[in-house]
Design a protein around this motif. Sequence first.
Motif, short mmCIF file in Angstrom:
data_model
loop_
_atom_site.label_atom_id
_atom_site.label_comp_id
_atom_site.label_asym_id
_atom_site.label_seq_id
_atom_site.Cartn_x
_atom_site.Cartn_y
_atom_site.Cartn_z
N VAL A 279 36.77 59.49 60.16
CA VAL A 279 37.43 58.18 60.07
C VAL A 279 38.25 57.86 61.32
O VAL A 279 38.90 56.82 61.38
N GLU A 280 38.23 58.73 62.33
CA GLU A 280 39.12 58.55 63.47
C GLU A 280 38.79 57.31 64.28
O GLU A 280 39.64 56.47 64.55
N GLY A 281 37.55 57.14 64.70
CA GLY A 281 37.19 56.00 65.51
C GLY A 281 37.84 56.04 66.88
O GLY A 281 37.90 57.08 67.54
N ASN A 282 38.36 54.91 67.30
CA ASN A 282 38.96 54.76 68.62
C ASN A 282 40.35 55.41 68.66
O ASN A 282 41.26 54.97 67.95
N PRO A 283 40.57 56.46 69.47
CA PRO A 283 41.88 57.13 69.47
C PRO A 283 42.96 56.36 70.23
O PRO A 283 44.13 56.74 70.19
N TYR A 284 42.57 55.31 70.96
CA TYR A 284 43.54 54.57 71.78
C TYR A 284 43.74 53.15 71.24
O TYR A 284 43.93 52.21 72.00
N ALA A 285 43.70 53.03 69.92
CA ALA A 285 43.90 51.73 69.27
C ALA A 285 45.31 51.69 68.67
O ALA A 285 45.49 51.59 67.46
N ALA A 286 46.31 51.78 69.54
CA ALA A 286 47.69 51.79 69.07
C ALA A 286 48.36 50.42 69.16
O ALA A 286 49.31 50.16 68.42
N MET A 287 47.88 49.55 70.02
CA MET A 287 48.50 48.25 70.25
C MET A 287 47.52 47.13 69.93
O MET A 287 46.48 47.01 70.60
N PRO A 288 47.79 46.33 68.90
CA PRO A 288 48.94 46.37 67.98
C PRO A 288 48.69 47.35 66.83
O PRO A 288 47.57 47.85 66.67
N SER A 289 49.74 47.59 66.05
CA SER A 289 49.60 48.46 64.89
C SER A 289 49.05 47.66 63.72
O SER A 289 49.78 46.91 63.07
N LEU A 290 47.77 47.82 63.46
CA LEU A 290 47.18 47.14 62.31
C LEU A 290 47.51 47.84 61.01
O LEU A 290 47.38 47.25 59.94
N HIS A 291 47.93 49.11 61.08
CA HIS A 291 48.49 49.73 59.88
C HIS A 291 49.63 48.87 59.36
O HIS A 291 49.68 48.51 58.17
N PHE A 292 50.55 48.52 60.25
CA PHE A 292 51.71 47.75 59.83
C PHE A 292 51.36 46.28 59.60
O PHE A 292 51.79 45.67 58.62
N GLY A 293 50.56 45.70 60.50
CA GLY A 293 50.24 44.28 60.39
C GLY A 293 49.52 43.93 59.10
O GLY A 293 49.89 42.98 58.41
N THR A 294 48.48 44.69 58.74
CA THR A 294 47.74 44.37 57.51
C THR A 294 48.58 44.65 56.27
O THR A 294 48.41 44.00 55.24
N SER A 295 49.51 45.61 56.36
CA SER A 295 50.41 45.85 55.22
C SER A 295 51.37 44.69 55.03
O SER A 295 51.72 44.35 53.90
#
Length: 363
Positions: A253-269
């Motif tokens: 499930v890792e996918g792209n390791p450099y997808a930190a900006m923006p944080s979609l973990h926080f945005g979609t929550s």
Amino acid sequence: MGARGDWQRGRPRARRAARQRERLPSEPTARRCRRATLPHALRGRDWLRAAGCAALAVGVIAPAARKRLRLPPLATSLLAWQLPLTTARLLPPGRLRAAATYAAQMWAYYVHYDMPDDRPGALERRVRVDYPIAIDRLFGAGEVPTVRLQRALARGERLRAHDYLLTFAHWAWFVVPHGTVAYTLWRHPERFRRTAVGVAACFDLGLVGYWALPTAPPWWASRIGKLPPVRRTMAAVGERLWGRLWQPLYHSVEGNPYAAMPSLHFGTSVVAARALAEIGPGHGAIGWGYAGVLGFALVYLGEHYVVDLVAGALCAEVAWRLARKVVPDEDRSVSGDLRSNGRVPATAVGKLISSSPPASAAR
């Protein structure tokens, strides 16, 4: 006598006309006869449905096998993005079409989330490391908040109770946004479209940052010496709980390791919290409470900078405003189809019956 004779002479003519009508096929029968004489490829919309099913299969298989097939990015994008459109056109109205279209949209998102990592060397040359550190030092009064939090709450390599709890909050994100969409589809179908549009739009807006500005997370910056030691607590908890299964599970499930900006973990929550808050204050308290805990967890665990969370919140705000514009408050037209799964709603049947004239009036 003359009138009687005319009537009698007209009876055989009427009988012949009646017998002729009896010999003619009914309209459905005639339609089936005409259908039987046509080539199979030209029958109704069969060929359109077959083409749609083929497009669905290609939209799933080809992007997944893009490296082996050596598909260029543009072709992969076209094949992936046609999938939700084809799904919406192919399936009849109802919950199945709603869920399948949303799943197809998320598949298209995941393909584009993972595509930058198809060429790891080229991606690493574009990775940005310094700018989020500089901005976060402003938030942390000279110290990056991740480093400050781990210095205050972590105890070396020893895992504490809050390390597990915050890691579980992070893992729960894989369920929360999509679970919110599924919950509205199940319990509040009149709010499904706005919720689905908001969550999907937030994911898609995040792709712009992932492609244009690949950014390393704090734990990666620490590995190359840009930050003081930062423990990736999620990985430590995963190895403790899952043992040798952790690495295969994580890489699946890792996918792209450099997808930190923006944080979609926080945005979609945040989008999920906005959607739940429209249902009721209790739902909203759960949604916003989880978003707050997740935001703290992402920074403490070394997965995101504070500036990533700010960018994710901006994506959420834009996505939610777009969803409110596309699906206004008074738009409840979809709820009947979703509640009945494409069948005629019971309320519509009741209205039809109540509006029908009584039998006495018909007579």
